[in-house]
Design a protein around this motif. Structure first.
Motif, PDB file in Angstrom:
ATOM      1  N   THR A 262       0.842  -1.193   0.000  1.00  0.00           N
ATOM      2  CA  THR A 262       0.000   0.000   0.000  1.00  0.00           C
ATOM      3  C   THR A 262       0.876   1.241   0.000  1.00  0.00           C
ATOM      4  O   THR A 262       1.822   1.335   0.778  1.00  0.00           O
ATOM      5  N   ASP A 263       0.557   2.184  -0.873  1.00  0.00           N
ATOM      6  CA  ASP A 263       1.180   3.510  -0.844  1.00  0.00           C
ATOM      7  C   ASP A 263       0.164   4.500  -0.289  1.00  0.00           C
ATOM      8  O   ASP A 263      -1.040   4.401  -0.571  1.00  0.00           O
ATOM      9  N   LEU A 264       0.640   5.461   0.513  1.00  0.00           N
ATOM     10  CA  LEU A 264      -0.241   6.439   1.144  1.00  0.00           C
ATOM     11  C   LEU A 264       0.340   7.839   1.013  1.00  0.00           C
ATOM     12  O   LEU A 264       1.556   8.025   1.128  1.00  0.00           O
ATOM     13  N   TRP A 265      -0.571   8.803   0.796  1.00  0.00           N
ATOM     14  CA  TRP A 265      -0.212  10.222   0.775  1.00  0.00           C
ATOM     15  C   TRP A 265      -1.219  10.983   1.636  1.00  0.00           C
ATOM     16  O   TRP A 265      -2.376  10.550   1.807  1.00  0.00           O
ATOM     17  N   LEU A 266      -0.805  12.126   2.159  1.00  0.00           N
ATOM     18  CA  LEU A 266      -1.651  12.930   3.038  1.00  0.00           C
ATOM     19  C   LEU A 266      -1.607  14.380   2.578  1.00  0.00           C
ATOM     20  O   LEU A 266      -0.554  14.879   2.177  1.00  0.00           O
ATOM     21  N   ALA A 267      -2.766  15.056   2.629  1.00  0.00           N
ATOM     22  CA  ALA A 267      -2.838  16.472   2.261  1.00  0.00           C
ATOM     23  C   ALA A 267      -3.682  17.221   3.275  1.00  0.00           C
ATOM     24  O   ALA A 267      -4.706  16.710   3.744  1.00  0.00           O
ATOM     25  N   ASP A 268      -3.276  18.434   3.593  1.00  0.00           N
ATOM     26  CA  ASP A 268      -4.042  19.313   4.469  1.00  0.00           C
ATOM     27  C   ASP A 268      -5.003  20.109   3.586  1.00  0.00           C
ATOM     28  O   ASP A 268      -4.584  20.951   2.781  1.00  0.00           O
ATOM     29  N   LEU A 269      -6.305  19.854   3.721  1.00  0.00           N
ATOM     30  CA  LEU A 269      -7.289  20.503   2.854  1.00  0.00           C
ATOM     31  C   LEU A 269      -7.453  21.984   3.171  1.00  0.00           C
ATOM     32  O   LEU A 269      -8.069  22.713   2.390  1.00  0.00           O
ATOM     33  N   GLU A 270      -6.929  22.428   4.306  1.00  0.00           N
ATOM     34  CA  GLU A 270      -6.996  23.853   4.628  1.00  0.00           C
ATOM     35  C   GLU A 270      -5.826  24.626   4.021  1.00  0.00           C
ATOM     36  O   GLU A 270      -5.794  25.854   4.066  1.00  0.00           O
ATOM     37  N   ALA A 271      -4.869  23.900   3.438  1.00  0.00           N
ATOM     38  CA  ALA A 271      -3.664  24.559   2.920  1.00  0.00           C
ATOM     39  C   ALA A 271      -3.733  24.836   1.429  1.00  0.00           C
ATOM     40  O   ALA A 271      -2.798  25.411   0.868  1.00  0.00           O
ATOM     41  N   ARG A 280       1.500  14.735   0.382  1.00  0.00           N
ATOM     42  CA  ARG A 280       2.832  14.407   0.880  1.00  0.00           C
ATOM     43  C   ARG A 280       2.899  12.910   1.154  1.00  0.00           C
ATOM     44  O   ARG A 280       1.964  12.323   1.714  1.00  0.00           O
ATOM     45  N   PRO A 281       3.994  12.244   0.800  1.00  0.00           N
ATOM     46  CA  PRO A 281       4.075  10.791   0.982  1.00  0.00           C
ATOM     47  C   PRO A 281       4.113  10.393   2.454  1.00  0.00           C
ATOM     48  O   PRO A 281       4.844  10.980   3.258  1.00  0.00           O
ATOM     49  N   VAL A 282       3.301   9.410   2.780  1.00  0.00           N
ATOM     50  CA  VAL A 282       3.352   8.763   4.089  1.00  0.00           C
ATOM     51  C   VAL A 282       4.182   7.488   3.976  1.00  0.00           C
ATOM     52  O   VAL A 282       5.078   7.226   4.769  1.00  0.00           O
ATOM     53  N   GLN A 283       3.865   6.691   2.960  1.00  0.00           N
ATOM     54  CA  GLN A 283       4.634   5.485   2.648  1.00  0.00           C
ATOM     55  C   GLN A 283       4.508   5.238   1.156  1.00  0.00           C
ATOM     56  O   GLN A 283       3.387   5.112   0.641  1.00  0.00           O
ATOM     57  N   VAL A 284       5.592   5.163   0.448  1.00  0.00           N
ATOM     58  CA  VAL A 284       5.576   4.933  -0.993  1.00  0.00           C
ATOM     59  C   VAL A 284       6.717   3.976  -1.346  1.00  0.00           C
ATOM     60  O   VAL A 284       7.862   4.192  -0.947  1.00  0.00           O
ATOM     61  N   GLY A 285       6.381   2.936  -2.100  1.00  0.00           N
ATOM     62  CA  GLY A 285       7.396   2.031  -2.605  1.00  0.00           C
ATOM     63  C   GLY A 285       7.827   0.940  -1.655  1.00  0.00           C
ATOM     64  O   GLY A 285       8.668   0.114  -2.012  1.00  0.00           O
ATOM     65  N   GLU A 286       7.266   0.899  -0.449  1.00  0.00           N
ATOM     66  CA  GLU A 286       7.619  -0.152   0.502  1.00  0.00           C
ATOM     67  C   GLU A 286       6.752  -1.391   0.258  1.00  0.00           C
ATOM     68  O   GLU A 286       5.569  -1.282  -0.054  1.00  0.00           O
ATOM     69  N   GLU A 287       7.346  -2.552   0.410  1.00  0.00           N
ATOM     70  CA  GLU A 287       6.587  -3.797   0.265  1.00  0.00           C
ATOM     71  C   GLU A 287       5.880  -4.081   1.589  1.00  0.00           C
ATOM     72  O   GLU A 287       6.230  -4.994   2.346  1.00  0.00           O
ATOM     73  N   ALA A 288       4.888  -3.258   1.885  1.00  0.00           N
ATOM     74  CA  ALA A 288       4.180  -3.354   3.157  1.00  0.00           C
ATOM     75  C   ALA A 288       2.742  -2.920   2.966  1.00  0.00           C
ATOM     76  O   ALA A 288       2.430  -2.056   2.141  1.00  0.00           O
ATOM     77  N   GLU A 289       1.879  -3.520   3.757  1.00  0.00           N
ATOM     78  CA  GLU A 289       0.457  -3.146   3.770  1.00  0.00           C
ATOM     79  C   GLU A 289       0.218  -2.251   4.980  1.00  0.00           C
ATOM     80  O   GLU A 289       0.522  -2.640   6.109  1.00  0.00           O
ATOM     81  N   THR A 290      -0.317  -1.056   4.744  1.00  0.00           N
ATOM     82  CA  THR A 290      -0.466  -0.067   5.810  1.00  0.00           C
ATOM     83  C   THR A 290      -1.804   0.637   5.688  1.00  0.00           C
ATOM     84  O   THR A 290      -2.269   0.909   4.584  1.00  0.00           O
ATOM     85  N   GLU A 291      -2.424   0.910   6.821  1.00  0.00           N
ATOM     86  CA  GLU A 291      -3.629   1.749   6.853  1.00  0.00           C
ATOM     87  C   GLU A 291      -3.470   2.766   7.959  1.00  0.00           C
ATOM     88  O   GLU A 291      -2.729   2.538   8.923  1.00  0.00           O
ATOM     89  N   ALA A 292      -4.159   3.905   7.828  1.00  0.00           N
ATOM     90  CA  ALA A 292      -3.939   5.024   8.744  1.00  0.00           C
ATOM     91  C   ALA A 292      -5.251   5.565   9.287  1.00  0.00           C
ATOM     92  O   ALA A 292      -6.301   5.478   8.637  1.00  0.00           O
ATOM     93  N   ASP A 293      -5.172   6.144  10.492  1.00  0.00           N
ATOM     94  CA  ASP A 293      -6.310   6.833  11.085  1.00  0.00           C
ATOM     95  C   ASP A 293      -5.776   7.926  12.002  1.00  0.00           C
ATOM     96  O   ASP A 293      -4.618   7.878  12.441  1.00  0.00           O
TER      97      ASP A 293
END
Length: 733
Positions: A262-271, A280-293
């Motif tokens: 899983t690749d993850l990115w995060l953005a501030d909608l107020e910005a 902005r990348p949270v995790q990209v290109g890693e052979e890993a499964e990730t979820e965020a809260d």
């Protein structure tokens, strides 16, 4: 094309046509290629013959009506989803007892009682129906697939599909009266929907299969349907997702293949503007499964397999979300998969609800989010399955709980409490059910690996000994063999968990046993267990299932004539492959919506998305592994080597709306078995139960019950299950 009758009184089987592909220098016959065309007149005539075969055989299944009645009895309760909170409002789905589909309802509730919600506030007669698929489509073909309310609770995005195709319509409805707002979006498939927190009412949604080639995330205004393209998928094998966390942060995800990465990115909608989020990348290109809260303390919590095959929880600041800034909050625990989590508590006292699973049984603990230390154990109602934990505005957690004897119910865990209470308050208890004994048998696969097999027996029939088979422990004392269903899935890293199945309960209550082989390829014993049975290692999953069946017989828990293998989808592939490899293994096989032709799986349904799980025909080594267990080809090859070989009796199910595995697989497999296998007592060696206007996923309750009753009546007939057993094995009434 000539026609012949192999079995007196059976439907005619047409001679195969001569289609042979050459793959990596190897000739690969495909005599039933014509059955891939669902609307071809030859296919339609062939399906009519299979329907006659099925009807003829089903007339002799004496337990069919009794199974149907018992399954319905065990389902006779209201089925709620966990509520979603909005200002002054609760939204949930409920499928009332006896109803065919769940409906979306809303309750007007004062904000100060939103989480606890007094019994008077959530009485069924106070619910306002927002959307009812049965009212919208009295034919029962339409299902409610997903829904997401906007931040105000005035609007809700509702996704529906018809005929089982799982590619349907996304509409925005007014919660007040259920009326549609703006034009609908067509052709969506289980899209994530994420509403923007402020400004004009708009939402992000996912379009996976766009005819114009723009696959990815779109931003759409609810009022007039105008939309802009926000972000494209990075490749053809990716599945995008979107969520808004904490009313401010946009989380964009991409799952590659089948969830290995899983690749993850995060953005501030107020910005910045919502149509151009600064991701902005949270995790990209890693052979890993990730979820965020997002936690109540404003920090980002991540459940991940990164450097943790059993999964752990890490924490980071949303302004610096990359892996270099992660801190471990809850470590992995060897032997238990961290299945899900939910941030809870308050900003001053943040906590994490953590759910772990071990051989299909879940446990839950609450941890201090700052230190990761466990602070209390959640007192679950029994040995079962926890799913979908979600945090309420007051820091409490709603979760779904089910076990073998109790239908799924919603529980609310209040802040500081260890004992969750049923929601809605005053909900009726589940229908009575027998007590079920659970034990674990261990067997050794062909390569020496120890494989666990969970065995379930209803009280009134003798349970197996706690230590059975050829695993560690003393030799098992004699046990009374009972007709047994042996289930396996073994795919995509998914563990087999012991939630509720009215069908399994009906089988147990009639005096049968039910066993689950935790084969490699599933996620039953962590990520390494999955990878050990995926790709070129998939034959190990077949070997594990064969070993499990042999161990049940060796332990005298069942006899060969009383054993039926059962699996669906990837599990259907597994049980067919085991029976093709060892025709003497069992008496019968149920393969529901299976994969079967592994030389062409990438061309059928969603097979192109599954090459990380099974490999690809384009690679010579992958191709060799696929052909070593492909059930369709094993049967075709067996017909050449040993004409008229006797296989177990096979019941295949297929659904013409199946857009995942594609109904061509069971059609072709059935044809191969009919042409190659020797029949027994005048009955065809394979049956096909084929349904129209349904697919791989959810369907009306009546149709689901009918399918389950037919399949298990077939198993009962072939294994000798009868409710008139001796006193020692007397079924539950």
């Amino acid at each position: 094309m000539r026609v012949r009758n192999r079995v007196p009184g059976a439907a005619p089987v047409r001679e195969p046509s001569s289609v042979v592909d050459t793959l990596h220098g190897r000739p690969v016959p495909d005599p039933y290629r014509w059955l891939e065309s669902a609307d071809d007149p030859r296919t339609l005539r062939w399906l009519e013959e299979r329907a006659r075969d099925h009807a003829r055989e089903a007339a002799g299944w004496t337990l069919r009506n009794r199974l149907d009645a018992r399954i319905r009895r065990h389902l006779d309760a209201d089925l709620w989803s966990a509520p979603v909170h909005r200002p002054g409002l609760l939204l949930a789905t409920v499928r009332p007892a006896g109803a065919e589909h769940p409906r979306l309802v809303a309750f007007d509730v004062p904000d100060d009682v939103l989480s606890g919600a007094s019994p008077a506030a959530v009485r069924a007669d106070r619910a306002r129906v927002v959307y009812d698929p049965a009212a919208a489509d009295p034919s029962g073909r339409t299902t409610l697939d997903a829904w997401e309310p906007d931040p105000t609770g005035r609007l809700v995005a509702v996704q529906t599909s018809a005929g089982g195709v799982e590619r349907g319509v996304l509409r925005v409805l007014r919660v007040a009266d259920g009326r549609q707002v703006g034009p609908a979006v067509r052709g969506v498939r289980y899209s994530h929907v994420a509403w923007t927190p402020r400004g004009p009412c708009a939402f992000y949604y996912v379009r996976r299969d766009d005819e114009g080639g723009a696959r990815g995330v779109w931003l759409r205004r609810a009022a007039d349907g105008t939309e802009v393209f926000v972000r494209a998928c990075s490749g053809p094998g990716t599945v995008p997702g979107v969520r808004v966390l904490g009313g401010r942060l946009l989380l964009f995800t991409e799952s590659h293949g089948t969830g290995h990465r899983t690749d993850l990115w995060l953005a501030d909608l107020e910005a910045g503007p919502p149509e151009a989020p600064d991701l902005r990348p949270v995790q990209v290109g890693e052979e890993a499964e990730t979820e965020a809260d997002l936690g109540p303390d404003g920090l980002l919590y991540l459940r991940t397999t990164l450097d943790a095959p059993w999964r752990r929880i890490c924490v980071t600041h949303p302004d610096r979300p990359g892996p270099g800034n992660w801190r471990e909050a809850v470590p992995q625990r060897e032997g238990e998969t961290l299945d899900s989590f939910a941030p809870c508590g308050t900003a001053g006292s943040p906590e994490l609800l953590v759910v772990r699973t071990r051989l299909g049984i879940d446990s839950a603990t609450v941890h201090d989010a700052r230190t990761g230390a466990p602070v209390r154990t959640v007192d679950l109602p029994g040995e079962g399955m926890v799913s979908g934990p979600a945090t309420a505005p007051d820091g409490s957690v709603f979760l779904n709980y089910a076990d073998v004897t109790a239908q799924q119910r919603v529980l609310r865990l209040a802040p500081g409490s260890s004992r969750p209470l049923s929601w809605p308050p005053g909900a009726a208890p589940p229908p009575p059910a027998p007590r079920v004994e659970r034990t674990v048998l261990w067997c050794r696969s062909a390569d020496g690996t120890r494989v666990p097999v969970t065995v379930l027996t209803a009280r009134g029939a003798p349970p197996p000994p706690a230590s059975a088979g050829n695993g560690p422990g003393t030799a098992a004392p004699p046990a009374e063999p009972l007709p047994t269903l042996l289930h396996a899935y073994g795919g995509f890293g998914r563990p087999r968990r012991f939630g509720f199945s009215a069908t399994v309960l009906a089988w147990l209550s009639l005096g049968g046993r039910y066993a689950v082989a935790h084969v490699r390829g599933g996620g039953d014993i962590g990520r390494a267990w999955h990878l050990a049975g995926a790709g070129r290692a998939k034959p190990r999953a077949v070997e594990d299932l064969v070993a499990a069946a042999d161990a049940l017989v060796a332990a005298r828990l069942c006899e060969r004539p009383g054993l039926c293998l059962s699996g669906g989808s990837a599990g259907g592939l597994l049980v067919l492959a085991a029976a093709a490899a060892r025709p003497d293994l069992c008496s019968a096989v149920i393969a529901s919506a299976p994969l079967a032709d592994m030389a062409r799986f990438e061309r059928l349904g969603l097979g192109r998305m599954w090459t990380r799980e099974f490999g690809t025909v384009a690679d010579p080594a992958d191709f060799a592994a696929l052909m070593s267990y492909s059930p369709y080809h094993r049967v075709l090859e067996g017909a050449v080597r040993t004409p008229g070989l006797r296989y177990p009796s096979v019941l295949l199910t297929g659904f013409d709306g199946d857009t995942r595995t594609d109904a061509a697989h069971p059609r072709k497999m059935c044809a191969a078995l009919l042409a190659a296998a020797r029949s027994e007592e005048g009955r065809p060696p394979a049956l096909l139960r084929y349904e129209r206007d349904v697919g791989h996923g959810p369907r009306a309750v009546g149709r689901a019950v009918g399918l389950a009753a037919d399949a298990h009546a077939f198993a009962a007939h072939r294994t000798g299950l009868s409710p008139r057993r001796p006193a020692r094995g007397r079924p539950w009434p």
